[in-house]
Design a protein around this motif. Structure first.
Motif, mmCIF file in Angstrom:
data_model
loop_
_atom_site.group_PDB
_atom_site.id
_atom_site.type_symbol
_atom_site.label_atom_id
_atom_site.label_comp_id
_atom_site.label_asym_id
_atom_site.label_seq_id
_atom_site.Cartn_x
_atom_site.Cartn_y
_atom_site.Cartn_z
ATOM 1 N N ARG A 1 0.855 -1.194 0.000
ATOM 2 C CA ARG A 1 0.000 0.000 0.000
ATOM 3 C C ARG A 1 0.885 1.236 0.000
ATOM 4 O O ARG A 1 1.892 1.297 0.687
ATOM 5 C CB ARG A 1 -0.916 -0.021 1.231
ATOM 6 C CG ARG A 1 -1.941 1.107 1.266
ATOM 7 C CD ARG A 1 -2.996 0.844 2.336
ATOM 8 N NE ARG A 1 -2.445 0.868 3.691
ATOM 9 C CZ ARG A 1 -3.162 0.665 4.805
ATOM 10 N NH1 ARG A 1 -4.457 0.394 4.708
ATOM 11 N NH2 ARG A 1 -2.583 0.708 5.987
ATOM 12 N N VAL B 1 0.566 2.524 -5.834
ATOM 13 C CA VAL B 1 -0.475 1.573 -6.240
ATOM 14 C C VAL B 1 -1.212 2.132 -7.461
ATOM 15 O O VAL B 1 -1.566 3.307 -7.521
ATOM 16 C CB VAL B 1 -1.480 1.320 -5.097
ATOM 17 C CG1 VAL B 1 -2.646 0.472 -5.587
ATOM 18 C CG2 VAL B 1 -0.789 0.616 -3.937
ATOM 19 N N ILE C 1 -7.237 -4.706 -5.594
ATOM 20 C CA ILE C 1 -7.085 -3.684 -4.556
ATOM 21 C C ILE C 1 -8.296 -3.743 -3.637
ATOM 22 O O ILE C 1 -9.424 -3.521 -4.071
ATOM 23 C CB ILE C 1 -6.967 -2.275 -5.179
ATOM 24 C CG1 ILE C 1 -5.848 -2.245 -6.222
ATOM 25 C CG2 ILE C 1 -6.725 -1.231 -4.093
ATOM 26 C CD1 ILE C 1 -5.812 -0.971 -7.039
ATOM 27 N N GLY D 1 -7.255 -0.315 0.513
ATOM 28 C CA GLY D 1 -6.191 0.196 -0.340
ATOM 29 C C GLY D 1 -5.005 -0.728 -0.515
ATOM 30 O O GLY D 1 -4.005 -0.339 -1.117
ATOM 31 N N TRP D 2 -5.106 -1.959 -0.007
ATOM 32 C CA TRP D 2 -4.009 -2.909 -0.153
ATOM 33 C C TRP D 2 -4.036 -3.550 -1.541
ATOM 34 O O TRP D 2 -5.045 -4.083 -1.976
ATOM 35 C CB TRP D 2 -4.093 -4.016 0.895
ATOM 36 C CG TRP D 2 -3.775 -3.585 2.292
ATOM 37 C CD1 TRP D 2 -4.660 -3.405 3.308
ATOM 38 C CD2 TRP D 2 -2.478 -3.284 2.821
ATOM 39 N NE1 TRP D 2 -3.994 -3.012 4.445
ATOM 40 C CE2 TRP D 2 -2.651 -2.930 4.176
ATOM 41 C CE3 TRP D 2 -1.180 -3.285 2.275
ATOM 42 C CZ2 TRP D 2 -1.580 -2.576 4.995
ATOM 43 C CZ3 TRP D 2 -0.128 -2.928 3.083
ATOM 44 C CH2 TRP D 2 -0.323 -2.586 4.431
#
Length: 260
Positions: free
Chosen positions: A146, A150, A165, A169-170
């Protein structure tokens, strides 16, 4: 990375229009290059070219490799043959493009067995496949990243973007690995490549690295094959180092380094 990195550092970048390992060794000598970067296949070809026709490559300070698994034996061969430092990088296009890298003064053990620590302004977390929760230190899970690098998403593919995603937000890389207490990341394979044999999880990269330690093995790829009894069994495709393969010796080598 190379173009903008060279521009930012104010250093010279030597371009080759086509990769030729023999020409590359010659360019390192003639241009007194200090850093060389390539995927493992390119670095291996460069080493073979150097062994066939040694040149003065004493200017080399660092060989950097990534884009595929960098085997420990390749790291040691660069150090032994070229006498320079080695750094491996890990990332993917969706993170534009690097997530982790080694420090110049990292130990040989860390360089051989990890992909370094997260880059500045980059968060890395290992998530369990079952529930997407954060894994414990040393526990294998999916590597997630993150930060500002990204991607926004896949072009005109909202479903694939949402799968890659998550809501926090990972970016889910699809790579399996674990992190130690220092934040060093070790990759064990791909989520989709994991072999499940009789209910046990096996990781091709771990097996490949052991096989590559044997002197008769030049290249190897480990895959799972369907089996009625075990679900899957492990198979290895091996290219030998110019000699007949002693199956018994190779089996004994594996048994000394891998669990049954």
């Amino acid at each position: 990375m190379l173009t903008l990195g060279s521009l930012q550092a104010g250093c010279r970048m030597v371009l080759m229009s086509l990769f030729d390992p023999h020409a590359l060794v010659g360019v390192v000598e003639s241009e007194r290059a200090s850093i060389a970067l390539g995927v493992p296949t390119m670095i291996l070809a460069m080493l073979d070219a150097y062994d066939a026709n040694p040149r003065d490559v004493s200017s080399l300070e660092l060989v950097c490799s990534g884009g595929a698994m960098v085997a420990p034996e390749l790291v040691r061969r660069v150090q032994r043959t070229l006498g320079c430092a080695v750094s491996t990088v890990y990332g993917q296009t969706e993170y534009s493009p690097l997530i982790t890298q080694h420090h110049r003064d990292d130990s040989s053990d860390d360089i051989c067995n990890t992909v370094g620590q997260p880059l500045p302004q980059t968060e890395v977390s290992i998530h369990r496949l079952a529930d997407n929760r954060t894994s414990n230190i040393g526990e294998i899970g999916e590597i997630c990243a993150r930060g500002p690098c990204v991607m926004l998403g896949y072009h005109e593919d909202a479903a694939a973007s949402a799968e890659a995603i998550d809501g926090d937000g990972w970016l889910h890389t699809g790579d399996l690995g674990f992190m130690d207490a220092r934040g060093y990341v070790t990759i064990t394979g791909r989520v989709k490549e994991m072999i499940i044999r009789g209910g046990e999880n096996h990781f091709p990269a771990e097996i490949e690295n052991v096989l590559l330690e044997h002197p008769s093995v030049a290249e190897v790829a480990v895959v799972g094959l369907p089996d009625e009894s075990w679900g899957e069994v492990i198979a290895a495709f091996v290219r030998t180092e110019g000699q007949a393969l002693d199956r018994d010796a190779l089996h004994a080598h594996c048994r000394a380094s891998l669990s049954p």
